[in-house]
Design a protein around this motif. Structure first.
Motif, short mmCIF file in Angstrom:
data_model
loop_
_atom_site.label_atom_id
_atom_site.label_comp_id
_atom_site.label_asym_id
_atom_site.label_seq_id
_atom_site.Cartn_x
_atom_site.Cartn_y
_atom_site.Cartn_z
N ASP B 112 81.09 37.88 7.79
CA ASP B 112 81.12 37.53 6.37
C ASP B 112 79.96 38.17 5.61
O ASP B 112 80.10 38.52 4.43
N ARG B 115 80.97 41.59 4.93
CA ARG B 115 82.08 41.54 3.98
C ARG B 115 81.57 41.29 2.55
O ARG B 115 82.07 41.84 1.59
N GLU B 116 80.53 40.47 2.46
CA GLU B 116 79.95 40.15 1.15
C GLU B 116 79.44 41.42 0.46
O GLU B 116 79.64 41.62 -0.74
N ASP B 119 82.37 43.47 -0.75
CA ASP B 119 83.00 42.85 -1.91
C ASP B 119 82.16 43.10 -3.16
O ASP B 119 82.67 43.47 -4.21
N ARG B 125 88.29 43.85 -0.38
CA ARG B 125 88.51 42.48 0.11
C ARG B 125 89.64 42.47 1.12
O ARG B 125 90.28 43.48 1.38
N GLY B 126 89.88 41.30 1.68
CA GLY B 126 91.04 41.08 2.52
C GLY B 126 91.04 41.95 3.76
O GLY B 126 90.00 42.19 4.37
N ALA B 129 88.81 45.01 4.02
CA ALA B 129 87.43 44.69 4.33
C ALA B 129 87.27 44.42 5.81
O ALA B 129 86.32 44.90 6.44
#
Lengths: 491, 675
Positions: B112, B115-116, B119, B125-126, B129
């Protein structure tokens, strides 16, 4: 007539004297150690802290005056008889406020009232009866025609008070400036100028302004209280201002003596649990977890009621009401102390757990230094900031706890004045019509000031002593902000 | 020459202090080309990290850029509003920090966290990512990436965390990566992995890198160009080759000379006298003049400017000014050797009789779980260590963090109870002594710790600290005699006796370590366990402490157990070396044997991973897979087997016994004939 007296030291008096001695010793020790003095210098430099300290010291002064107890000698009946003393134990504060104490009305009267609060049936000179508000015995008794003269009289009193206050304040500020000038080795005028421009390290200006405000209000009250009941009277006609002044000592005693009772438990057990670990830690943890899980009000109520029964069945052990009330106050402090050491103990245990792993403690272990010596030399001095912060913060909590306990009815002796008993007594009168608000209001204002200044002072102490609290640094103007603004205005 | 990617011009950053501003960065200019690794080298307090934070505009609240420009490809960063700066950070310039554990959010899975970044900067995203995160984790060499995605930082080892940090930094393919001491907190074998990874990524993506470090070895392994910072200024810039062949500035020369190693074994290490000047004042002359052996009048009156040498090297030193050419040949003023009064007998002849002997020493820590604290397992921190330290000799205990070397030291000085095995001092079994007799024995063995800031009680004066051992053990006679002894000890460690009434916070790290040494010496020990005594210090200060330890050994005939992970210190100081891996000694021998002809595959890998500043000896780095296993659940068989490049089937079955290689060298590995 010779004014003879015998000093009386009550239990709590002795503890307060011990505490003052301990604080004096602490101050002496701190002044001689640079690393201990530095944080206190920081406290001295904080404006809020010094303001709070000024207010607190006025409270402490009243408390100490109320702690010096004595018994007055009875007039000698025969020349040969030995000196006999009145059973009544008085304090220096009682002596100073004797007019207030003795000017007792019959019942309630409002602040600055000249007439009682409720109508009474009175018999006129001509034998007729009428219902009216009777004149008070002392409040505004010197006025011929209260309705027309009172406002001017009060204004005159206030002016006199202000004049007196200003006089004392001028004297005090001259003395203070003189001391500061001698300390800085500069001229009086130069110091005075620097002081009022706020250029000194210690914010003496704030202290003087605070002191000025307190003196003006205090002197006005003092002047007026000779003529009126400035805060009114309570149900049995006692002056509320006097009651409030007497309550201050109770609050201070609860706040400080309880700390004195609590500290040994918290220090010894907390450091032992953290440093020794193992079964010692387990036992101490179980003890404080158990103690902490009993609602403290219940525990205190049970203990106080048991004490009450014990004292009631043995009236002979106390020779005066004051002694009896004092003993009960001491007992309350002890029981509050016994129930309130757990949180500090827990904090100290955690800190000791951390410190024992530090290398200087291990170096001492490698020298074979005995365990108690390691705890005394290496652990205790390094947790002391926590102790100071917690006790100063805890003080206000204890003052409030007394009020709550007295309200519940398990607090101090009914014969002892305290904020709690005042609030408890005022509780029922709030339902009267017209409402009797002044006992509650004055207790509230005085307690609020005490707790607020204690909290502000504690805040300043914590800022200075807590190593985790970061130093406040002057923030220089940010180059990019300026640059950004210029760029923005250019666009 | 192309326009540089990053150009810093005359950057000045001040930090507001309690009394006055600290000019942490005072006029730094540098250019970083595309695809280049630019190393910023300096000791602690030289302003190198503040330079990096200024470029990122991530300064602490008290700090501010006072003047200067930072241009990223023509974009002026110092004038950018914070909103736009946030787009630059992470997108165009990324940063990795020293402490991988502190840079990751402990309550977010590592997937995460990457991923952050995606983003925020790319709006990815999704599933896209997820794919990209997986790709990144593979690129930074995280084994089993799809499982690691859902793990939290505490489940990862230090090396893996740093890899995750690098994945975060690389997520948006930045043009510039600022790496602030990226490997300082890691072990050498892990450091080798991370440096290798950074090099590879740079080759693949062509990004530029600003590498901030204090380690000359790391510079030599990775950098293309080098700048040396001293007291807020850059004093020298050079290409790597020129820098290591012909260091120009006297400070740089001194730095090279103060690195311990085998070549300097016989002699004392060069030390830079004095300390870094406080950065709170204006400087008139050269900032290094007070500590420089070459300084003359001009250095103290005129600040030197940057002089360009023919090969592009630039130096801030008057020696290279055209008008001062004649000063260059002048011999350097000889640095005053530290005055250490001679005490005690001369050099003791090392005897073969061991002063301290451990046999099969085991120290286990129980793992307790549940309500009744039942013991559910053992962390076998030390699992059968046999060592012998002869009087007057130095035995080095080498190993990565977590291998149990500090625990051995504490077990020897009886700070931790042994579960099994014998610790014999002078023939006496210490475990069998009653407490009173043990206390008497304690004066013979003392310990010096790693962190000079945690090892002195901040509430005690220096004299009280040094005296403590004497009073506890009841030696040193009357208070007056003890006072005299304290003065003598302080002089012995190179401090002046009038420092005895000061408190520890008034001293620098090196001085504090001297106080700690004086404290240990106070009880006349015969053995001192040195637990990484120099790893928290700068190279030049480390040289002072190592010289001191060597002097003391010669004068007082001390024996040292020197616990360290720094191979060059071992080369300089130790007579014998023991290499530890996961609670056991895997190789033991004289320093020459172990360091020149290592036998155990782990020792070989460890030595090859140490970054070297000697360019001639180009060696093959043996890359170890993975990390140190947990000592709570060591692998069955040989502990090193899962990471060993030369593992054999029998390694899985049993722990190898001791193989004798020579009279002094022993190794525990199946590659060598077992006894």
């Amino acid at each position: 007539m010779i004014f003879a007296f015998k000093p009386v030291v009550l239990w709590t008096d002795a503890l307060i004297f011990a505490l003052i001695a301990a604080i004096a010793l602490f101050v002496w020790y701190t002044i001689r150690h640079e690393h201990l003095r530095a944080p206190w210098r920081k406290v001295m430099r904080s404006t809020g802290g010094m303001m709070a300290a000024t207010v607190l010291s006025v409270y402490v002064l009243i408390g100490i005056l109320d702690t010096l107890h004595y018994q007055r000698a009875l007039p000698l009946e025969k020349q040969t008889a030995e000196m006999r003393f009145a059973p009544e134990v008085l304090s220096v504060l009682d002596a100073l406020t004797e007019p207030l104490r003795l000017k007792q009305e019959r019942t309630f009267s409002a602040p600055f009232a000249t007439h009682a609060h409720s109508k009474e049936t009175m018999q006129g000179a001509d034998g007729t009866t009428r219902r009216d508000y009777p004149r008070l015995k002392f409040g505004g008794a010197h006025l011929k025609n209260p309705q027309t003269e009172r406002a001017a009289d009060v204004a005159r009193g206030v002016l006199q008070g202000i004049a007196l206050g200003a006089l004392i304040w001028t004297l005090a500020s001259v003395i203070l400036t003189g001391i500061v000038a001698a300390h800085r080795k500069t001229s009086f005028a130069g110091t005075s100028g620097a002081l009022w421009r706020g250029e000194l390290d210690v914010p003496w200006r704030t202290v003087l302004v605070t002191l000025g405000g307190l003196l003006l209000v205090g002197c006005s009250l003092a002047v007026l209280s000779g003529r009126y009941h400035v805060f009114g009277t309570d149900k049995v006609g006692q002056d509320v201002l006097w009651l409030t002044l007497k309550s201050i000592r109770t609050g201070l005693v609860i706040g400080t003596v309880t700390t004195l009772v609590m500290l040994p438990f918290a220090l010894v057990l907390g450091i032992m649990a953290g440093y020794l670990k193992g079964w010692v830690d387990d036992v101490i943890q179980y003890v404080y977890t158990t103690l902490h899980s009993i609602p403290s009000v219940l525990l205190i109520a049970a203990a106080v009621l048991m004490m009450q029964v014990y004292m009631d069945t043995r009236p002979e052990i106390f020779d005066s009401v004051t002694r009896r009330a004092d003993f009960r106050l001491l007992f309350l402090c002890i029981i509050l102390g016994v129930t309130s050491w757990t949180s500090l103990c827990r904090l100290l245990r955690g800190e000791a757990l951390k410190l024992r792993e530090l290398e200087y403690v291990q170096a001492a272990q490698a020298f074979g230094v005995p365990r108690w010596k390691i705890m005394a030399r290496h652990i205790l001095p390094n947790v002391f900031h926590i102790v100071i912060i917690t006790t100063v913060l805890g003080f206000s909590g204890l003052v409030l706890a007394e009020a709550v306990l007295s309200y519940v009815g398990v607090g101090v002796d009914p014969a002892m004045n305290s904020f709690g008993t005042m609030i408890n007594a005022a509780r029922l009168e709030l339902a009267r019509e017209p409402v009797v608000w002044w006992p509650l209001a004055s207790a509230f204002v005085f307690m609020f000031l005490l707790v607020l200044s204690a909290n502000l002072f504690a805040d300043a102490v914590r800022d200075a002593l807590d190593p985790r609290a970061r130093a406040q640094v002057a923030r220089p103007s940010f180059h990019w902000r300026r640059a950004g603004r210029q760029a923005g205005s250019g666009a | 020459m192309n326009a540089p990617l990053l150009r810093v011009e005359d950057l000045r950053t001040w930090i507001a202090g309690n009394d006055c501003d600290v000019r942490a960065v005072d006029g730094v200019s540098l250019d970083i080309q595309r695809g280049e690794t630019f190393a910023l080298l300096g000791e602690s307090g030289s302003g190198k990290s503040i330079t990096a934070l200024s470029i990122m505009r991530l300064l602490p609240d008290a700090g501010a850029i006072v003047s200067g420009r930072v241009m990223l490809d023509g974009l002026e960063l110092t004038a950018l509003p914070e909103r736009q700066m946030r787009d630059v950070r992470g997108r165009r310039i990324a940063m990795i920090f020293q402490e991988p554990g502190a840079s990751l959010n402990p309550v977010m899975t590592v997937g995460d966290q990457v991923r952050e970044v995606l983003d925020r900067h790319l709006g990815v995203r999704g599933e896209a990512a997820d794919r990209r995160v997986l790709e990144l984790f593979e690129a930074v060499g995280i084994p089993d990436p799809s499982r690691r995605l859902g793990e939290f930082p505490f489940q990862l080892s230090g090396g893996l965390k740093q890899r995750v940090m690098i994945a975060c930094a690389l997520a948006c393919e930045p043009e510039l990566l600022v790496a602030d001491e990226p490997t300082t907190a890691l072990d050498v074998t892990i450091q080798a992995q991370v440096l290798e990874l950074l090099r590879e990524i740079q080759l693949r993506t062509g990004m530029s890198m600003l590498l901030i470090t204090h380690d000359l070895g790391v510079v030599s392994e990775t950098a293309h160009r080098v700048a040396v910072m001293y007291a807020g200024e850059i004093v020298e810039t050079a290409s790597r080759e020129a820098f290591f062949e012909r260091p120009a500035h006297p400070y740089t020369n001194k730095l090279f000379a103060s690195i311990p190693g085998s070549r300097s074994r016989a002699e004392r290490l060069a030390v830079i006298r004095g300390t870094v000047p406080p950065l709170t004042r204006d400087f008139v002359g050269c900032r290094f003049a007070d500590r420089c052996d070459h300084a003359w009048d001009r250095c103290r009156t005129t600040a030197p400017s940057m002089h360009r040498l023919p090969d592009g090297q630039t130096v801030r030193c008057h020696l290279y000014a055209p008008e001062c050419v004649e000063m260059r040949g002048r011999p350097a003023a000889v640095a005053q050797p530290e005055a250490v009064p001679a005490i005690g007998a001369g050099t003791l002849q090392p005897s073969n009789h061991p002063l301290l002997e451990t046999q099969n020493l085991k120290i286990h820590f129980p793992i307790r779980r549940g309500l009744f604290k039942r013991v559910v397992g053992q962390v076998k921190a030390v699992d059968g260590v046999s060592l012998a330290i002869p009087a007057g000799r130095t035995v080095a205990l080498v190993g990565e963090s977590g291998c149990g070397k500090t625990t051995v030291g504490k077990g020897i000085v009886q700070l931790l109870p042994a579960n099994d095995g014998v610790v014999r001092f002078d023939g006496v079994d210490l475990a069998n002594l009653d407490p009173a007799a043990l206390r008497q024995r304690r004066r013979d063995f003392q310990i010096i710790f790693q962190d000079p800031f945690a090892s002195l009680n901040p509430r005690m004066r220096v004299s009280e600290i040094v005296e403590e051992g004497m009073t506890a053990l009841g030696i040193g006679g009357s208070p007056v005699e003890r006072g005299a002894r304290i003065d003598e000890l302080l002089a012995q460690v190179g401090l002046s006796p009038d420092m005895r009434y000061r408190y520890p916070h008034e001293f620098s790290g090196g001085q504090r370590q001297r106080i700690a040494i004086a404290r240990a010496l106070a009880v006349d020990p015969r053995l001192i366990v040195c637990d990484e005594p120099t790893s928290a210090l700068d190279v030049s200060v480390q040289a002072q402490i190592l010289n001191l330890l060597k002097d003391l050994q010669e004068r007082l005939g001390l024996a040292y157990l020197f616990i360290t992970h720094n191979i060059s210190v071992v080369e300089y100081l130790a007579h014998e070396v023991a290499v530890m891996y996961l609670g056991r000694i895997v190789e033991y021998g004289t320093t020459a044997e172990v360091l020149r002809a290592p036998k155990h595959p782990y020792t070989q890998a460890l030595l090859s991973a140490v970054p070297s500043i000697e360019r001639g000896t180009q060696r093959e780095v043996i890359r170890l897979q993975g990390d140190l296993p947990s000592p709570a659940a060591p692998p069955p068989g040989c502990h090193f087997e899962p990471r060993c490049p030369r593992a054999m089937p029998e390694c899985k079955a049993a722990y190898p016994g001791e193989s004798v290689v020579s009279t002094t060298q022993r190794v525990r590995c199946f590659l060598y004939p077992q006894k």
